[in-house]
Design an enzyme around this catalytic site. Structure first.
Site, PDB file in Angstrom:
ATOM      1  N   GLY A  13      13.042  -4.748   1.235  1.00 10.03           N
ATOM      2  CA  GLY A  13      12.772  -3.513   1.979  1.00 10.03           C
ATOM      3  C   GLY A  13      13.643  -2.323   1.654  1.00 10.03           C
ATOM      4  O   GLY A  13      13.767  -1.412   2.472  1.00 10.03           O
ATOM      5  N   ASN A  15      12.992   0.030  -0.496  1.00 11.04           N
ATOM      6  CA  ASN A  15      12.113   1.213  -0.546  1.00 11.04           C
ATOM      7  C   ASN A  15      11.698   1.646   0.860  1.00 11.04           C
ATOM      8  O   ASN A  15      11.631   2.838   1.145  1.00 11.04           O
ATOM      9  CB  ASN A  15      10.875   0.934  -1.399  1.00 11.04           C
ATOM     10  CG  ASN A  15      11.160   1.082  -2.881  1.00 11.04           C
ATOM     11  OD1 ASN A  15      11.182   2.190  -3.409  1.00 11.04           O
ATOM     12  ND2 ASN A  15      11.401  -0.038  -3.553  1.00 11.04           N
ATOM     13  N   MET A  84       3.755  -8.283  -1.178  1.00  9.99           N
ATOM     14  CA  MET A  84       3.415  -9.179  -2.280  1.00  9.99           C
ATOM     15  C   MET A  84       2.061  -9.886  -2.127  1.00  9.99           C
ATOM     16  O   MET A  84       1.851 -10.941  -2.699  1.00  9.99           O
ATOM     17  CB  MET A  84       4.544 -10.220  -2.467  1.00  9.99           C
ATOM     18  CG  MET A  84       5.891  -9.597  -2.765  1.00  9.99           C
ATOM     19  SD  MET A  84       5.874  -8.475  -4.194  1.00  9.99           S
ATOM     20  CE  MET A  84       5.828  -9.684  -5.524  1.00  9.99           C
ATOM     21  N   ASN A 101       0.567   2.173  -3.414  1.00 14.05           N
ATOM     22  CA  ASN A 101       1.522   1.125  -3.771  1.00 14.05           C
ATOM     23  C   ASN A 101       2.492   1.662  -4.807  1.00 14.05           C
ATOM     24  O   ASN A 101       2.111   2.453  -5.666  1.00 14.05           O
ATOM     25  CB  ASN A 101       0.752  -0.067  -4.371  1.00 14.05           C
ATOM     26  CG  ASN A 101       1.674  -1.186  -4.837  1.00 14.05           C
ATOM     27  OD1 ASN A 101       2.543  -1.634  -4.083  1.00 14.05           O
ATOM     28  ND2 ASN A 101       1.509  -1.635  -6.076  1.00 14.05           N
ATOM     29  N   HIS A 103       4.780   0.538  -7.968  1.00 10.74           N
ATOM     30  CA  HIS A 103       4.898  -0.566  -8.920  1.00 10.74           C
ATOM     31  C   HIS A 103       6.035  -0.266  -9.894  1.00 10.74           C
ATOM     32  O   HIS A 103       6.099   0.832 -10.454  1.00 10.74           O
ATOM     33  CB  HIS A 103       3.572  -0.751  -9.673  1.00 10.74           C
ATOM     34  CG  HIS A 103       3.637  -1.900 -10.621  1.00 10.74           C
ATOM     35  ND1 HIS A 103       3.613  -3.211 -10.183  1.00 10.74           N
ATOM     36  CD2 HIS A 103       3.789  -1.946 -11.963  1.00 10.74           C
ATOM     37  CE1 HIS A 103       3.728  -4.009 -11.239  1.00 10.74           C
ATOM     38  NE2 HIS A 103       3.834  -3.266 -12.321  1.00 10.74           N
TER      39      HIS A 103
END
Ligand code: GRF
Length: 189
Positions: A13, A15, A84, A101, A103
């Site tokens: 976590g 981010n 995930m 999202n 990546h």
């Protein structure tokens, strides 16, 4: 008006923390009840919800519960930050175009769960970070923004990871801000 943001994260976590320090976050959702992100949420005073796929009969029921939460909180934007699980048809049908999202690679290169390691092992000259809309594939949705990192051949995997995460923390809030402004314009049309 501030857009209502939810963040989904399965583990650490970091981010989420960067986002929550810069935007009001309605809640964080985790698909793991013991994820460290829930600890971070508590420390930051952000509401959290956690339940696991295995607690439901199937993925449809699991995602129905997620959609219910999003609806109840009138969420405008869902930010996946280390979530995930593949987003399934139930959640997509309700929120497609409102789920983004982050990546840790320069898509379409190195999709999947090990983007940083895969780029490192492939000995490519650059990798990066991508923020994209979520569709039914794995890291295949429309790219919103991406930036490159040149890989110095002397770097260890740990060093590359540090560079990728630093770029994520720098990039994601700006992209979220842009998308929120876009949603605001659509809402006021
Ligand atoms: C990040 O590298 C993100 O790009 C990827 O998963 C990682 C999550 O890290 N999807 P954290 O949980 O935000 O620390």
């Amino acid at each position: 008006m501030a857009k209502r943001i939810a963040v989904f994260a399965s583990g650490n976590g970091s981010n989420f923390q960067v986002i929550a320090e810069q935007f009001p976050v309605e809640f964080v959702f985790s698909d793991h009840r013991d994820a460290y992100v829930l600890e971070r949420a508590k420390n930051l005073g952000v509401a959290s919800h956690a339940f696991e796929l295995k607690e439901f009969d199937n993925k449809e029921a699991y995602e129905e519960a997620i959609v219910k939460l999003l609806d109840e909180h009138q969420i405008d934007l869902v930010c996946l930050a280390g979530y995930m699980k593949i987003v399934g048809p139930t959640l997509l049908a309700a929120y497609e175009g409102r789920i983004i999202n982050i990546h840790p690679a320069y898509l379409p290169n190195f999709p999947g769960a090990h983007g940083i390691r895969d780029a490192y092992e492939a000995k490519v000259s650059f990798t990066g970070v991508t923020v994209h809309y979520v569709d039914e594939g794995v890291d295949t949705g429309e790219i919103i923004h991406q930036e490159k990192i040149d890989i110095d051949p002397s770097w260890s995997l740990d060093t590359l990871e540090e560079h990728v995460h630093a770029l994520e923390y720098q990039m994601f809030p700006g992209v979220i801000q842009t998308i929120c402004e876009q949603i605001e314009r659509e809402d006021t049309k």
